[in-house]
Scaffold this motif. Sequence first.
Motif, PDB file in Angstrom:
ATOM      1  N   THR A  68      29.831  28.882 -54.791  1.00 23.33           N
ATOM      2  CA  THR A  68      29.628  27.720 -55.648  1.00 23.33           C
ATOM      3  C   THR A  68      29.483  28.181 -57.092  1.00 23.33           C
ATOM      4  O   THR A  68      28.646  29.044 -57.383  1.00 23.33           O
ATOM      5  CB  THR A  68      28.377  26.940 -55.242  1.00 23.33           C
ATOM      6  N   ILE A  69      30.275  27.592 -57.971  1.00 25.29           N
ATOM      7  CA  ILE A  69      30.169  27.884 -59.396  1.00 25.29           C
ATOM      8  C   ILE A  69      29.383  26.758 -60.064  1.00 25.29           C
ATOM      9  O   ILE A  69      29.529  25.582 -59.698  1.00 25.29           O
ATOM     10  CB  ILE A  69      31.561  28.053 -60.047  1.00 25.29           C
ATOM     11  N   SER A  70      28.546  27.139 -60.999  1.00 31.71           N
ATOM     12  CA  SER A  70      27.759  26.138 -61.722  1.00 31.71           C
ATOM     13  C   SER A  70      27.452  26.660 -63.118  1.00 31.71           C
ATOM     14  O   SER A  70      27.602  27.862 -63.384  1.00 31.71           O
ATOM     15  CB  SER A  70      26.466  25.816 -60.969  1.00 31.71           C
ATOM     16  N   VAL A  71      27.029  25.762 -63.983  1.00 30.98           N
ATOM     17  CA  VAL A  71      26.676  26.151 -65.345  1.00 30.98           C
ATOM     18  C   VAL A  71      25.301  25.610 -65.694  1.00 30.98           C
ATOM     19  O   VAL A  71      24.869  24.581 -65.153  1.00 30.98           O
ATOM     20  CB  VAL A  71      27.709  25.657 -66.382  1.00 30.98           C
ATOM     21  N   GLU A  72      24.649  26.316 -66.578  1.00 30.17           N
ATOM     22  CA  GLU A  72      23.390  25.857 -67.149  1.00 30.17           C
ATOM     23  C   GLU A  72      23.574  25.930 -68.662  1.00 30.17           C
ATOM     24  O   GLU A  72      23.397  26.984 -69.269  1.00 30.17           O
ATOM     25  CB  GLU A  72      22.234  26.720 -66.672  1.00 30.17           C
ATOM     26  N   ASN A  73      23.942  24.796 -69.239  1.00 29.45           N
ATOM     27  CA  ASN A  73      24.322  24.788 -70.648  1.00 29.45           C
ATOM     28  C   ASN A  73      23.182  25.221 -71.562  1.00 29.45           C
ATOM     29  O   ASN A  73      23.413  25.886 -72.580  1.00 29.45           O
ATOM     30  CB  ASN A  73      24.819  23.400 -71.051  1.00 29.45           C
ATOM     31  N   THR A  74      21.971  24.857 -71.201  1.00 30.30           N
ATOM     32  CA  THR A  74      20.837  25.192 -72.070  1.00 30.30           C
ATOM     33  C   THR A  74      20.609  26.696 -72.159  1.00 30.30           C
ATOM     34  O   THR A  74      19.993  27.177 -73.108  1.00 30.30           O
ATOM     35  CB  THR A  74      19.561  24.511 -71.580  1.00 30.30           C
ATOM     36  N   ARG A  75      21.107  27.417 -71.148  1.00 29.99           N
ATOM     37  CA  ARG A  75      20.980  28.878 -71.146  1.00 29.99           C
ATOM     38  C   ARG A  75      22.306  29.572 -71.431  1.00 29.99           C
ATOM     39  O   ARG A  75      22.381  30.791 -71.356  1.00 29.99           O
ATOM     40  CB  ARG A  75      20.437  29.365 -69.791  1.00 29.99           C
ATOM     41  N   ASN A  76      23.349  28.768 -71.723  1.00 27.30           N
ATOM     42  CA  ASN A  76      24.691  29.334 -71.945  1.00 27.30           C
ATOM     43  C   ASN A  76      25.090  30.278 -70.810  1.00 27.30           C
ATOM     44  O   ASN A  76      25.621  31.373 -71.045  1.00 27.30           O
ATOM     45  CB  ASN A  76      24.763  30.051 -73.291  1.00 27.30           C
ATOM     46  N   THR A  77      24.822  29.855 -69.601  1.00 25.33           N
ATOM     47  CA  THR A  77      25.001  30.701 -68.432  1.00 25.33           C
ATOM     48  C   THR A  77      25.878  30.006 -67.390  1.00 25.33           C
ATOM     49  O   THR A  77      25.727  28.810 -67.152  1.00 25.33           O
ATOM     50  CB  THR A  77      23.643  31.052 -67.814  1.00 25.33           C
ATOM     51  N   VAL A  78      26.746  30.783 -66.782  1.00 28.13           N
ATOM     52  CA  VAL A  78      27.531  30.311 -65.646  1.00 28.13           C
ATOM     53  C   VAL A  78      27.161  31.176 -64.449  1.00 28.13           C
ATOM     54  O   VAL A  78      26.971  32.393 -64.576  1.00 28.13           O
ATOM     55  CB  VAL A  78      29.041  30.348 -65.942  1.00 28.13           C
ATOM     56  N   TYR A  79      27.021  30.543 -63.317  1.00 30.12           N
ATOM     57  CA  TYR A  79      26.581  31.216 -62.097  1.00 30.12           C
ATOM     58  C   TYR A  79      27.685  31.187 -61.042  1.00 30.12           C
ATOM     59  O   TYR A  79      28.532  30.297 -61.026  1.00 30.12           O
ATOM     60  CB  TYR A  79      25.352  30.520 -61.514  1.00 30.12           C
ATOM     61  N   LEU A  80      27.609  32.151 -60.157  1.00 24.15           N
ATOM     62  CA  LEU A  80      28.438  32.129 -58.964  1.00 24.15           C
ATOM     63  C   LEU A  80      27.520  32.454 -57.792  1.00 24.15           C
ATOM     64  O   LEU A  80      27.077  33.591 -57.631  1.00 24.15           O
ATOM     65  CB  LEU A  80      29.584  33.141 -59.041  1.00 24.15           C
TER      66      LEU A  80
END
Length: 116
Positions: A68-80
């Motif tokens: 699953t890919i996701s983003v956390e804009n407040t942390r400028n981070t993308v996760y996998l």
Amino acid sequence: QVRLVESGGGLVQPGWSLLLSCVSSENITNFDVMGWYRQAPGLQRELVANINVEGTTNYADSVKGRFTISVENTRNTVYLQMSTLKPDDAAVYYCNAKRSRPPDYWGQGTRVTVSS
């Protein structure tokens, strides 16, 4: 210059899970698409998953239902988030950021090893 820094790789056993993170030096909402690619030894770099600015996701068939890919804009981070890992998932995983025009931006990669 945009800098992407991946983390979270490591050695895991088959069936285990792993969370990769990619922090951008620039606001990720400035990019059209954020993605994860991987490259195993002797093979070409391949797309694993990406997500566009509207939140639409795209996955390689080999990882659908497990990653699953996701983003956390407040942390400028993308996760996998990777689950049910298989030996075939072993590779160096790279973060990628795209705008409508070149260039793309790449991280330095984080290695995932899946072995019992």
